[in-house]
Motif scaffolding. Structure first.
Motif, PDB file in Angstrom:
ATOM      1  N   PHE A 205      21.099   0.439  -7.303  1.00 39.27           N
ATOM      2  CA  PHE A 205      19.835   2.049  -7.592  1.00 39.27           C
ATOM      3  C   PHE A 205      19.499   2.283  -8.999  1.00 39.27           C
ATOM      4  O   PHE A 205      20.585   1.486  -9.830  1.00 39.27           O
ATOM      5  N   LEU A 206      18.312   1.579  -9.315  1.00 34.71           N
ATOM      6  CA  LEU A 206      17.773   1.370 -10.298  1.00 34.71           C
ATOM      7  C   LEU A 206      16.747   2.981 -10.392  1.00 34.71           C
ATOM      8  O   LEU A 206      15.915   3.389  -9.610  1.00 34.71           O
ATOM      9  N   ALA A 207      17.853   3.757 -11.682  1.00 31.57           N
ATOM     10  CA  ALA A 207      16.660   5.658 -11.557  1.00 31.57           C
ATOM     11  C   ALA A 207      15.878   5.395 -13.369  1.00 31.57           C
ATOM     12  O   ALA A 207      16.637   4.878 -13.769  1.00 31.57           O
ATOM     13  N   PHE A 208      14.890   5.907 -13.217  1.00 28.62           N
ATOM     14  CA  PHE A 208      13.893   5.764 -14.225  1.00 28.62           C
ATOM     15  C   PHE A 208      13.029   6.976 -14.554  1.00 28.62           C
ATOM     16  O   PHE A 208      12.451   6.981 -12.898  1.00 28.62           O
ATOM     17  N   THR A 209      12.055   7.094 -15.375  1.00 33.02           N
ATOM     18  CA  THR A 209      11.377   7.813 -15.374  1.00 33.02           C
ATOM     19  C   THR A 209      10.091   7.396 -14.803  1.00 33.02           C
ATOM     20  O   THR A 209       9.899   5.920 -15.488  1.00 33.02           O
ATOM     21  N   LEU A 210       8.477   7.736 -14.777  1.00 32.87           N
ATOM     22  CA  LEU A 210       7.235   7.020 -14.150  1.00 32.87           C
ATOM     23  C   LEU A 210       6.124   7.316 -15.233  1.00 32.87           C
ATOM     24  O   LEU A 210       6.502   8.607 -15.215  1.00 32.87           O
ATOM     25  N   ASP A 211       5.786   6.980 -16.701  1.00 30.35           N
ATOM     26  CA  ASP A 211       5.263   7.166 -17.271  1.00 30.35           C
ATOM     27  C   ASP A 211       3.879   7.936 -16.614  1.00 30.35           C
ATOM     28  O   ASP A 211       3.288   8.198 -17.242  1.00 30.35           O
ATOM     29  N   GLN A 212       3.055   6.339 -15.486  1.00 32.66           N
ATOM     30  CA  GLN A 212       2.024   6.710 -15.560  1.00 32.66           C
ATOM     31  C   GLN A 212       2.075   6.331 -14.297  1.00 32.66           C
ATOM     32  O   GLN A 212       2.452   5.312 -13.823  1.00 32.66           O
ATOM     33  N   PRO A 213       1.804   7.405 -13.317  1.00 33.12           N
ATOM     34  CA  PRO A 213       1.387   6.650 -12.020  1.00 33.12           C
ATOM     35  C   PRO A 213       0.402   5.935 -11.464  1.00 33.12           C
ATOM     36  O   PRO A 213      -0.264   5.152 -12.639  1.00 33.12           O
TER      37      PRO A 213
ATOM     38  N   GLU B  48       0.588  -1.249  -0.137  1.00 32.44           N
ATOM     39  CA  GLU B  48       0.173   0.135   0.095  1.00 32.44           C
ATOM     40  C   GLU B  48       1.292   1.399  -0.160  1.00 32.44           C
ATOM     41  O   GLU B  48       0.835   2.654  -1.000  1.00 32.44           O
ATOM     42  N   ARG B  49       1.269   1.446   1.074  1.00 30.66           N
ATOM     43  CA  ARG B  49       3.232   2.150   1.157  1.00 30.66           C
ATOM     44  C   ARG B  49       3.197   2.444  -0.803  1.00 30.66           C
ATOM     45  O   ARG B  49       3.436   3.793  -0.979  1.00 30.66           O
ATOM     46  N   LEU B  50       4.226   1.329  -1.338  1.00 31.04           N
ATOM     47  CA  LEU B  50       4.500   1.571  -2.578  1.00 31.04           C
ATOM     48  C   LEU B  50       3.797   2.036  -3.384  1.00 31.04           C
ATOM     49  O   LEU B  50       3.858   2.959  -4.399  1.00 31.04           O
ATOM     50  N   ARG B  51       2.680   1.617  -3.681  1.00 34.16           N
ATOM     51  CA  ARG B  51       1.381   1.872  -4.424  1.00 34.16           C
ATOM     52  C   ARG B  51       0.982   3.765  -4.300  1.00 34.16           C
ATOM     53  O   ARG B  51       0.440   4.398  -5.152  1.00 34.16           O
ATOM     54  N   ALA B  52       0.823   4.419  -2.666  1.00 33.17           N
ATOM     55  CA  ALA B  52       0.920   5.947  -2.667  1.00 33.17           C
ATOM     56  C   ALA B  52       1.735   6.676  -3.406  1.00 33.17           C
ATOM     57  O   ALA B  52       2.073   7.808  -3.190  1.00 33.17           O
ATOM     58  N   THR B  53       2.735   5.903  -3.046  1.00 34.42           N
ATOM     59  CA  THR B  53       4.272   6.619  -3.614  1.00 34.42           C
ATOM     60  C   THR B  53       4.527   6.847  -4.313  1.00 34.42           C
ATOM     61  O   THR B  53       4.570   7.996  -5.085  1.00 34.42           O
ATOM     62  N   LEU B  54       3.943   5.844  -5.744  1.00 32.14           N
ATOM     63  CA  LEU B  54       4.126   6.205  -6.786  1.00 32.14           C
ATOM     64  C   LEU B  54       3.012   6.309  -7.459  1.00 32.14           C
ATOM     65  O   LEU B  54       2.916   7.169  -8.559  1.00 32.14           O
ATOM     66  N   LYS B  55       1.793   6.748  -6.531  1.00 32.88           N
ATOM     67  CA  LYS B  55       0.298   7.803  -7.321  1.00 32.88           C
ATOM     68  C   LYS B  55       0.742   8.897  -6.413  1.00 32.88           C
ATOM     69  O   LYS B  55       0.259   9.565  -7.918  1.00 32.88           O
ATOM     70  N   SER B  56       1.510   9.387  -6.230  1.00 31.40           N
ATOM     71  CA  SER B  56       1.702  10.759  -5.713  1.00 31.40           C
ATOM     72  C   SER B  56       2.181  11.091  -6.643  1.00 31.40           C
ATOM     73  O   SER B  56       2.662  12.479  -7.036  1.00 31.40           O
ATOM     74  N   LEU B  57       3.456  10.058  -7.525  1.00 32.56           N
ATOM     75  CA  LEU B  57       4.168  10.915  -8.629  1.00 32.56           C
ATOM     76  C   LEU B  57       3.339  11.693  -9.912  1.00 32.56           C
ATOM     77  O   LEU B  57       2.663  10.727  -9.985  1.00 32.56           O
ATOM     78  N   GLN B  58       4.317  12.705 -10.654  1.00 33.43           N
ATOM     79  CA  GLN B  58       3.690  13.152 -11.660  1.00 33.43           C
ATOM     80  C   GLN B  58       4.070  12.307 -12.939  1.00 33.43           C
ATOM     81  O   GLN B  58       5.064  11.782 -12.807  1.00 33.43           O
ATOM     82  N   PRO B  59       2.917  12.030 -13.996  1.00 37.30           N
ATOM     83  CA  PRO B  59       3.830  10.906 -14.960  1.00 37.30           C
ATOM     84  C   PRO B  59       5.164  12.055 -15.705  1.00 37.30           C
ATOM     85  O   PRO B  59       5.854  13.958 -15.364  1.00 37.30           O
ATOM     86  N   GLY B  60       6.318  11.869 -15.311  1.00 38.45           N
ATOM     87  CA  GLY B  60       7.438  11.614 -16.089  1.00 38.45           C
ATOM     88  C   GLY B  60       8.472  11.916 -14.703  1.00 38.45           C
ATOM     89  O   GLY B  60       9.299  12.875 -15.112  1.00 38.45           O
ATOM     90  N   ALA B  61       8.084  11.548 -13.683  1.00 37.76           N
ATOM     91  CA  ALA B  61       8.832  12.081 -12.825  1.00 37.76           C
ATOM     92  C   ALA B  61       9.929  10.912 -12.486  1.00 37.76           C
ATOM     93  O   ALA B  61       9.675   9.355 -12.853  1.00 37.76           O
ATOM     94  N   PRO B  62      10.811  11.391 -12.197  1.00 35.74           N
ATOM     95  CA  PRO B  62      11.877  10.410 -11.888  1.00 35.74           C
ATOM     96  C   PRO B  62      12.142   9.991 -10.248  1.00 35.74           C
ATOM     97  O   PRO B  62      11.750   9.868  -9.360  1.00 35.74           O
ATOM     98  N   VAL B  63      11.974   8.691 -10.680  1.00 31.59           N
ATOM     99  CA  VAL B  63      12.014   7.564  -9.386  1.00 31.59           C
ATOM    100  C   VAL B  63      13.177   6.925  -9.067  1.00 31.59           C
ATOM    101  O   VAL B  63      13.986   6.869 -10.382  1.00 31.59           O
ATOM    102  N   VAL B  64      14.185   7.088  -8.095  1.00 31.93           N
ATOM    103  CA  VAL B  64      14.947   5.929  -7.544  1.00 31.93           C
ATOM    104  C   VAL B  64      14.811   4.785  -6.993  1.00 31.93           C
ATOM    105  O   VAL B  64      13.990   4.825  -5.930  1.00 31.93           O
TER     106      VAL B  64
END
Length: 142
Positions: free
Chosen positions: A134-142, A107-123
């Motif tokens: 460490f894996l770095a990428f951009t999130l296309d869709q929350p 639930e915490r993982l999903r909530a954190t991902l949902k709070s990010l904007q499309p195109g937001a950087p993720v590490v």
């Protein structure tokens, strides 16, 4: 180790003065990941933005895995059918943190991902085998 799974091994045992003979089928011990994956519900454990099926590491799961650095995180048990190839997670990876925040529940993982904007950087800090990466990428869709 020298006998294939499914074959039978003939054993003779001496019990007191009685000789007993047994034909024992050889079984292959299930891999720990197979046992853990069987606990996951593909719908309940789906983390769609990452394209994974994950399971929370609790005491039971921690006891089933042999090489955890710490007894917390999200264990990737499989890639989902609709996963894209953009996020380099694999089965047996452990997601420890997302953008520096510890991930202890789905639930915490999903909530954190949902709070990010499309195109937001993720590490993601993950454990793969016995290494921290460490894996770095951009999130296309929350």
């Amino acid at each position: 180790m020298s006998v294939d799974a499914g074959a039978k091994v003939h054993l003779e045992v001496l019990r007191d003065k009685q000789k007993l003979a047994f034909d024992i089928p050889v079984l292959e011990a299930p891999h720990e990941m197979d046992q853990i994956a069987s606990l996951a519900d593909p719908e309940k454990n789906l983390v769609r933005p990452l394209g994974i099926i994950g399971i929370e590491i609790d005491r039971k799961i921690a006891a089933m895995t042999s090489d955890l650095r710490d007894p917390f995180g999200i264990l990737v048990v499989a890639r989902s059918n609709d996963a894209t190839g953009d996020i380099p997670l694999a089965a047996a990876d452990v997601i420890r943190t997302l953008n520096g925040q510890p991930m202890t529940t789905l639930e915490r993982l999903r909530a954190t991902l949902k709070s990010l904007q499309p195109g937001a950087p993720v590490v993601l800090q993950i454990q793969r085998e016995e290494r921290l990466l460490f894996l770095a990428f951009t999130l296309d869709q929350p």
